[in-house]
Structures are given as C-alpha cells and as structure tokens.
Design a protein around this motif. Structure first.
Motif, PDB file in Angstrom:
ATOM      1  N   ASP A 145       0.746  -0.947   0.029  1.00  0.00           N
ATOM      2  CA  ASP A 145      -0.057   0.021  -0.104  1.00  0.00           C
ATOM      3  C   ASP A 145       0.837   0.991  -0.133  1.00  0.00           C
ATOM      4  O   ASP A 145       1.563   1.164   0.714  1.00  0.00           O
ATOM      5  CB  ASP A 145      -0.552  -0.083   1.031  1.00  0.00           C
ATOM      6  N   GLY A 147       1.396   5.121  -0.243  1.00  0.00           N
ATOM      7  CA  GLY A 147       0.903   6.001   0.467  1.00  0.00           C
ATOM      8  C   GLY A 147       0.024   5.445   1.187  1.00  0.00           C
ATOM      9  O   GLY A 147      -1.230   6.179   1.606  1.00  0.00           O
ATOM     10  N   GLY A 194       8.728   6.991   3.159  1.00  0.00           N
ATOM     11  CA  GLY A 194       9.868   7.610   1.750  1.00  0.00           C
ATOM     12  C   GLY A 194       9.012   7.534   0.584  1.00  0.00           C
ATOM     13  O   GLY A 194       7.804   7.353   1.089  1.00  0.00           O
ATOM     14  N   THR A 223       0.850  17.814   1.934  1.00  0.00           N
ATOM     15  CA  THR A 223       1.421  16.190   1.095  1.00  0.00           C
ATOM     16  C   THR A 223       0.414  15.009   1.430  1.00  0.00           C
ATOM     17  O   THR A 223       0.956  14.197   0.180  1.00  0.00           O
ATOM     18  CB  THR A 223       2.107  15.743   2.944  1.00  0.00           C
ATOM     19  N   TYR A 224      -0.502  15.031   2.398  1.00  0.00           N
ATOM     20  CA  TYR A 224      -1.562  14.024   1.916  1.00  0.00           C
ATOM     21  C   TYR A 224      -2.787  14.753   1.200  1.00  0.00           C
ATOM     22  O   TYR A 224      -2.983  12.801   1.231  1.00  0.00           O
ATOM     23  CB  TYR A 224      -3.062  14.260   3.231  1.00  0.00           C
TER      24      TYR A 224
HETATM   25  C1  LIG Z   1      -4.649  10.783  -0.161  1.00  0.00           C
HETATM   26  S1  LIG Z   1      -3.998  10.110   1.218  1.00  0.00           S
HETATM   27  C2  LIG Z   1      -4.602   8.554   0.728  1.00  0.00           C
HETATM   28  C3  LIG Z   1      -5.158   7.775   2.284  1.00  0.00           C
HETATM   29  C4  LIG Z   1      -4.960   6.158   2.089  1.00  0.00           C
HETATM   30  N1  LIG Z   1      -4.214   5.995   1.678  1.00  0.00           N
HETATM   31  C5  LIG Z   1      -6.140   6.328   1.934  1.00  0.00           C
HETATM   32  O1  LIG Z   1      -6.871   5.706   1.153  1.00  0.00           O
HETATM   33  O2  LIG Z   1      -7.004   7.326   1.978  1.00  0.00           O
HETATM   34  C6  LIG Z   1      -2.167   9.863   0.288  1.00  0.00           C
HETATM   35  C7  LIG Z   1      -0.777   9.143   1.485  1.00  0.00           C
HETATM   36  O3  LIG Z   1       0.228   9.383  -0.004  1.00  0.00           O
HETATM   37  C8  LIG Z   1       0.976  10.325   0.442  1.00  0.00           C
HETATM   38  N2  LIG Z   1       1.994  10.520  -0.246  1.00  0.00           N
HETATM   39  C9  LIG Z   1       2.386  11.629  -0.702  1.00  0.00           C
HETATM   40  N3  LIG Z   1       3.954  12.581  -0.978  1.00  0.00           N
HETATM   41  C10 LIG Z   1       4.170  10.547  -1.020  1.00  0.00           C
HETATM   42  C11 LIG Z   1       5.094   9.992  -1.829  1.00  0.00           C
HETATM   43  N4  LIG Z   1       6.133  11.202  -2.549  1.00  0.00           N
HETATM   44  N5  LIG Z   1       5.617   8.904  -1.431  1.00  0.00           N
HETATM   45  C12 LIG Z   1       4.344   7.910  -0.918  1.00  0.00           C
HETATM   46  N6  LIG Z   1       3.792   8.466   0.197  1.00  0.00           N
HETATM   47  C13 LIG Z   1       2.889   9.834  -0.926  1.00  0.00           C
HETATM   48  C14 LIG Z   1       0.678  11.243   1.558  1.00  0.00           C
HETATM   49  O4  LIG Z   1       1.679  11.384   2.478  1.00  0.00           O
HETATM   50  C15 LIG Z   1      -0.627  10.311   2.048  1.00  0.00           C
HETATM   51  O5  LIG Z   1      -0.969   9.625   3.345  1.00  0.00           O
END
Ligand SMILES: C[S@@+](CC[C@H](N)C(=O)[O-])C[C@H]1O[C@@H](n2cnc3c(N)ncnc32)[C@H](O)[C@@H]1O
Length: 470
Positions: A145, A147, A194, A223-224
C-alpha cells in the motif's frame, strides 16, 4: 496503553458504522456531508455513552470529562480541553470503518478552523472507499500500500494478503496508521517511511495499491493530497514505475487524476503513461470537472472557503491551469497487470454510469476479457459463451416486423449497453460454447437471411466488453 481495550469499549458502546449512522439519522448525516454540525450535535445531546463517543471522535468537539470513561481518557488519544471547565477533547479523529475496524487520522478541519498543517494526515473517506472497492479480491502473497496515510487500505488487504508492506513519505502518517492497525486487530504490517517506491527498491509484489496524492495544484503544500509535481506527473510516475515492482501476474490498482489539455485527448495522455510499461491495463475515467469546479472542490476540502486568502488562492490556481492550457481534470481508476507478454493491451474508457460494486469482485474478469479479445488469434475456431445476465432490448415502431434498434444490456458487472446488429443479437441467443464461432456465424447468416455476413474478428469489441466470454 493497550488499544485492544479501547476497541472493546468502542464496540460495546456501539461506536460502529451502523451505530453512528442509526444514531445520527439521515438528516444529521447529510448535514455533516455539507460540513454542518448542528443537526449532529442535536442528535447526540443526551450525554449517553454512544453520543459522547460520537461527539468526541466523530464530530471532534469537547465533551465533559465526567462522561468519558477511564479507558478512553487514558488511551493517550484525548487531552484536557484548553478552555477548562472539566472538558476533554480528542487529539485525533477516530472513525469506525466498513471493514469493522477503526481508522485514526488527524482531527478534521472545518470552515473557520486554523489552516491545515502541511503534514496533516487525512482520514478515510470517499476516495479511500473507491480504491478499496476496485482492488482485486484474489488472495495474494505480498501486497504493497503506497501512501498508506491513515492505513485504511491495509484494513482491506488484511486477510487477503499474506504479507503487507505499507509506505508513506509522511512519518506521522505511518505513526497514525500503526494506531489504526492496532485498534483494528491487524498485525504484522511492515511499515516504512519514504517517497514513492524508494522504501521498496528491488522488491516485487503480487498486488500494489495506492490512493496517491493525486490533486493537481500549484505548489503542493498539503502532503496528504498533492506533491507540487509538474501537473499530473505523480500519477504518471506511479504508473511508469509500478511494473518494476510487480511479480509475474501481479496487479496494481490506483486512483488517479489526469489533465485534459487543449489539443490532446486524455486517452492519448494516460495511454502514453502506460505505453512501454509492458503491462495490460484498464483505465476508467469516472468523472471530469472543469478547472473552476476542480479548484473549488479542493479549496473546500481544505476548509478554505470564507478565509481571507480564498479568492487569491482560487485565482492563482486558475492562472496556473490557464498557463498549462488545462481545459478539465479527469478522475478515475487505473488497473495494471504484469501479464509477461510482449504484446500488452491498454483499454481506456469513460464510464460515468452506476456499475455493480465492488468492482474488485470482477476486475480480474475485466482484465481477462480485454486481454483475450486482443490476443486470441483464430477467433473463428473459438467457442464463445454469452455472458450471464445479458438482456436483449428491441425498439421499433408498433407492428413493424423488424426493430429499429437492438441493444444488448448487461445487468451485472460493468452494466454496459451497446447497440448491435441482428447477427450479434442472434449470436447472443444461441452462443453456449458448443460450436466454434466461425461455423456458428455461417449458420446465423443463413437464418437471418438478409445477406449480412459477420466476420469473427468483428466480435472482438464485444468480447473485450464482456458480452461474450471465451
Ligand atoms: C490521499 S492520501 C491516501 C491515504 C490512504 N491510503 C487512503 O486510501 O485514504 C495520500 C497519501 O500519500 C502520501 N504521500 C504523499 N506524497 C508521497 C510520496 N511522494 N510517496 C509516498 N507517499 C506519499 C501522503 O502522505 C498521504 O498519506
């Protein structure tokens, strides 16, 4: 503090999806979806245990400490409210989820609250549920999974994957995801911090899922949801890099946004991301928004409406879209399969009607159909079967011998419908896998008798769309 005790308390009190829904009722629930709290506050005003939990965790308002049992006060996720008066408030948002588990994230922001922090960890919502329903139900050995955020996708993968790895660029997300898993009784998740695929370099998975930060915005402060990358580059890179981490036969399922740029068909744009990946793929555009709708959606998402900077932010975002000649933004799904073929097939389509959910129950069949229609060489020798649940609808003038239109309509799965000729319609009536398609088409041509001859190859689109199975 052991979170299992907290979970027992939440369950005993009825703090579940059904419990909250029943307690709030339709009016308060629908008001909440418009960010209006008052009906929900009225529905939970009694001070009883369930109402108190809903106020604390779901609505995020202070509650009287005396109403909060020790197991909640001592779980490490609530604090004394700064306003005094013997009130406590939640430090996090804690919501029951459709898997029967719980999801922990940062407190929701509502209009009038201070601006979201860049590292805000968003709770599970519509997009999370959208991805979860798309993912193949096939049991797998290793799942990733990417992010993970609040960890919600892992709750769906648990029980279907032997080993689960979850990554996020935001360390706080990983911290809160661990709470979600512990509260939900999910153990053994390998959580790593990461960016993108960095934490899993050189590793292969049977299943990769991601609800990525797909929002296309200038700057990328949050970021989210956004990375500040170049337009839709994050989703593009995700698609391009995924195959390096897919085991043979492995699948990836992503949510994504893509730009509709002046002079370019979105299918060419997203098709270009998939070209050269070596994977079979199915891309569905579920919605398209014009630039203004898109910007408003995401300004609302961050509770920016009514703030002094709203108009300036809105204007800056639109200017940025104008500079890139953006006409609209597409929302959709991307499913990929590492089929190990030299001749991969990519199907891109817009489906905006209601399809049967969850798509994950039949996404493998969809990918199979797309691949079969493309790869079977001698269709004339193939034994086709009409798909289950197909309806033949005829429209014509009263009393007329022949219909003006014949439509084949699927009542299950993607619920497609397609206008067909008399030969395809006749075929759907007799195609039970007994006879090869070539001879069957000859018999039908004689029976229909209007000189229509259909080559077996003309059936490929109907096979790709699941009207006929092989
Ligand atoms: C839209 S949220 C999704 C959260 C959860 N997986 C869901 O389905 O609701 C996107 C996630 O990607 C993470 N994210 C952002 N940039 C990223 C990167 N470069 N690499 C990995 N994760 C990243 C964010 O911190 C955030 O938690």
């Amino acid at each position: 503090m052991e979170l299992a005790r907290l979970r027992d308390h939440l369950l005993e009190t009825g703090y579940t999806i059904d419990g909250v829904r029943d307690r709030l009722g339709d009016v308060a629930a629908s008001a909440l979806s418009r960010e209006e709290l008052v009906p929900a506050l009225r529905a939970t005003a009694d001070g009883d245990p369930l109402g108190t939990l809903i106020r604390l965790w779901w609505l995020g308002v202070p509650v009287a400490a005396e109403r909060v049992p020790a197991v909640v006060r001592e779980c490490g996720l609530v604090s004394a409210d700064g306003g005094g008066g013997g009130m406590v408030r939640a430090d996090v948002h804690l919501q029951p989820w459709e898997t029967g588990g719980y999801v922990v994230s940062d407190r929701k922001v509502r209009p009038g609250d201070p601006a979201l922090r860049p590292g805000h960890v968003v709770g599970a919502g519509g997009a999370s549920a959208n991805l979860a329903q798309l993912v193949s139900r096939r049991p797998v050995q290793r799942a990733l999974d990417l992010g993970t955020g609040c960890g919600v996708q892992v709750l769906h993968l648990a029980g279907r994957a032997e080993e689960i790895t979850a990554t996020d660029v935001n360390p706080r997300a990983v911290e809160l995801a661990r709470l979600s898993w512990e509260l939900s009784g999910v153990t053994g998740v390998d959580a790593r911090t990461g960016s993108m695929f960095e934490p899993v370099e050189d590793e292969l998975f049977d299943l990769v899922v991601s609800n990525p930060p797909f929002v296309i915005s200038p700057g990328g402060r949050l970021t989210y949801r956004e990375t500040g990358g170049d337009g839709d580059a994050f989703c593009r890179d995700l698609v391009r890099q995924a195959p390096r981490h897919l085991a043979p036969g492995g699948q990836a399922h992503f949510l994504a946004n893509w730009l509709h740029v002046e002079g370019e068909d979105w299918r060419d744009r997203v098709g270009g991301w998939l070209a050269g990946t070596g994977c079979d793929a199915w891309v569905v555009e579920r919605d398209v928004q014009d630039p203004a709708e898109y910007v408003e959606l995401w300004l609302r998402d961050a509770a920016e409406q009514g703030t002094p900077g709203y108009a300036e932010h809105y204007d800056r975002w639109l200017t940025w879209f104008d500079e890139q000649k953006v006409e609209a933004v597409g929302f959709g799904w991307i499913s990929m399969r590492n089929s190990g073929t030299l001749d991969p097939v990519v199907r891109l389509e817009r489906l905006t009607h209601q399809v049967a959910l969850p798509v994950g129950d039949y996404v493998d069949d969809v990918l199979d159909a797309v691949a079969t229609a493309h790869r079977v060489e001698d269709l004339g020798a193939a034994r086709l079967r009409t798909a289950e649940g197909l309806l033949d609808e005829r429209i014509g003038l009263p009393g007329a011998e022949d219909p003006m239109r014949i439509v084949l309509r699927q009542t299950v799965g993607l619920r497609r419908s397609r206008e067909v000729g008399t030969v395809e319609a006749a075929l759907a009536g007799v195609c039970d896998g007994d006879l090869a398609l070539g001879p069957l088409l000859n018999v039908i041509a004689e029976l229909v008798g209007d000189g229509q001859v259909l080559q077996a190859d003309a059936l490929r689109p109907l096979i790709a769309e699941g009207y006929f199975l092989l």
